[in-house]
Design an enzyme around this catalytic site. Structure first.
Site, PDB file in Angstrom:
ATOM      1  CG  ASP A 161      -6.423   0.644  -0.791  1.00 51.37           C
ATOM      2  OD1 ASP A 161      -5.651   1.621  -0.706  1.00 51.37           O
ATOM      3  OD2 ASP A 161      -6.340  -0.358  -0.060  1.00 51.37           O
ATOM      4  CG  ASP A 174      -2.849  -0.492  -2.327  1.00 53.25           C
ATOM      5  OD1 ASP A 174      -2.858   0.652  -1.836  1.00 53.25           O
ATOM      6  OD2 ASP A 174      -3.436  -1.454  -1.802  1.00 53.25           O
ATOM      7  CG  ASP A 182      -3.215   3.986  -1.184  1.00 54.64           C
ATOM      8  OD1 ASP A 182      -3.964   3.872  -2.176  1.00 54.64           O
ATOM      9  OD2 ASP A 182      -3.126   3.104  -0.312  1.00 54.64           O
ATOM     10  CB  SER A 239      -0.962  -0.036   1.190  1.00 55.86           C
ATOM     11  OG  SER A 239      -1.766   1.106   1.206  1.00 55.86           O
TER      12      SER A 239
HETATM   13 MG    MG Z   1      -3.670   1.233   0.043  1.00 58.84          MG
END
Ligand code: MG
Length: 461
Positions: free
Chosen positions: A246, A244, A242, A99
């Protein structure tokens, strides 16, 4: 219930490849995950980190060795993988990502057939399989197959766009600056927004495991580039993701970056106004602006421990419509009961097209709450005793959903929480009154410091 786990932290398994995340461990834990799922196929995807393709191969090997078939999604934002697992009929999914953590970190997130991270209890089950070494070792004839899944991003964008009024958004011809921060959102968000008729300018738009642009964590202090680009491009809105993809953080048309609780409140207000009497799940650390908006729309709020998995699982258990985290995590159940930066972005564009005012003006209509935070070094092994000591010294109405939350009056609270990942105790507070907030944070900062010193000296007194 709090379940003790050894490898799974707040957000899956995390570590540095070759240091605390070894390849033999990855294969064995993946074999344990394969045993837990029992049936395939399992979809495996990864973010843009240097170690991601290698870890993905080791994870595939472990799953195949447990006898299950694997499909490889390769590079994808986390919600893209989750959406594919849910919509394309996979028995489970594994996402290789850390992340927003620094580039050297990576991790494994385990997703159930509903696209949502598995529960804390199920993480503990996998750990038991690993420690008992009771994972399945498939016979040479029965090992799994590995093939490619090429429709993940197409499926993801189609699914996200199916939940908004495409024509209403297209009519507005929004000017949007996107900042994926060299993360995986770069391979989906610019295309999705362009297909909505937006004039998209992308910065930090190439995927790079070093995150050279502004790092993988979008915060007001790392997004000055987005703010400048919004002003010079004369954009209606700026959106940062961010690493990744999400979580989404928004920048208004004046170049001001807003934290996720305020923009989340705008989205809640917009969606709840059409869905009165709904339920919103948020964490114990999120602003009371959420309660304000819910009350306005005859809706209810339920608070959980801090962590996106806790929000997702509570949404499923309580059949909630929406979920929110102040870090830019927004959960829209008709799409998935998990946070998704792209879904959040297109919901914001739909809200802007219907409310038909600049983002800054809409945000100004919400009440202002002051917030302050502090943190104190505290060795992991004494955190629990320190928290007990703090609780003993606290007065006022106390809530114990996660850490200790103390209400000084109707709209003034302080939350003291041991960090799940670092040797720290965090102090966070909010109030409508800045002076009252300062007084409360100072008081509990002193109590925290004194408690840590006292326990370190070796006495509970
Ligand atoms: Mg994330």
């Amino acid at each position: 219930m709090i379940v003790e786990r050894r490898f799974f932290g707040t957000n899956g398994i995390r570590g540095i490849l070759g240091k605390d995340l070894m390849l033999d461990f990855i294969i064995e834990i993946s074999q344990s995950i394969g045993t837990y799922f029992d049936k395939g196929p399992i979809l495996i995807g990864y973010d843009g980190r240097f170690s991601s393709p290698l870890i993905s191969k080791a994870v595939s090997a472990g799953i195949m060795a447990s006898g299950l078939d694997v499909m490889e999604a390769n590079l994808t934002p986390t919600p893209g993988l989750q959406c594919a697992v849910k919509k394309l009929g996979y028995k489970g999914g594994l996402m290789i990502t850390a992340s927003h953590n620094p580039p050297q970190y990576n991790g494994i997130k385990v997703v159930g057939s509903d696209g949502v991270e598995i529960s804390r209890e199920d993480e503990a089950k996998i750990e038991r399989i690993y420690f008992d070494k009771s994972y399945r070792k498939a016979d040479w004839k029965c090992i799994g197959n590995c093939t490619q899944e090429n429709s993940v991003i197409r499926n993801y964008i189609k699914s996200v766009l199916s939940h908004v009024d495409i024509n209403a958004i297209k009519k507005r011809e929004f000017r949007v600056v996107l900042d994926p921060g060299n993360g995986a959102a770069a391979i989906a968000a610019p295309y999705a927004l362009s297909s909505l008729g937006c004039k998209v300018l992308t910065i930090n738009g190439h995927v790079d495991g070093d995150f050279p642009g502004r790092g993988p964590e979008p915060t007001p202090s790392t997004l000055s580039g987005l703010s400048d680009a919004v002003k010079s491009y004369n954009a209606d809105v700026g959106i940062a993701y961010d690493g990744d993809g999400d979580r989404a953080i928004f920048c208004d048309e004046k170049g001001v970056i807003h934290w996720g609780d305020r923009t989340g409140a705008l989205l809640l207000d917009y969606i709840l106004s059409k869905n009165q009497g709904s339920l919103v799940i948020t964490t114990v650390s999120t602003s009371q602006i959420v309660d304000f908006v819910a009350e306005k729309n005859n809706s209810k709020v339920l608070r959980t421990r801090v962590g996106s998995v806790d929000v997702s699982r509570a949404m499923i258990e309580n059949n909630a419509l929406l979920g929110l985290e102040e870090n830019g995590g927004f959960f829209y159940a008709p799409h998935m009961q998990t946070r998704d930066g792209l879904m959040t972005s297109v919901l914001m564009l739909e809200a802007l097209s219907f409310i038909n005012k600049p983002l800054s003006e809409i945000l100004d209509t919400f009440p202002k709450f002051y917030q302050r935070k502090a943190k104190f070094d505290c060795p992991n092994e004494i955190k629990k005793i320190v928290m007990e000591e703090i609780e003993r010294k606290s007065f006022g109405r106390v809530e114990k959903i996660d850490g200790v939350k103390i209400w000084a009056d109707e709209s003034t609270w302080v939350l003291l929480r041991p960090s799940g990942t670092e040797p720290l105790i965090r102090v966070f507070g909010e109030s409508k009154d800045a002076d009252k907030l300062d007084e409360l944070i100072d008081k509990y900062s002193s109590i925290t410091k004194e408690s840590i010193e006292k326990i370190k000296r070796g006495g509970l007194g």
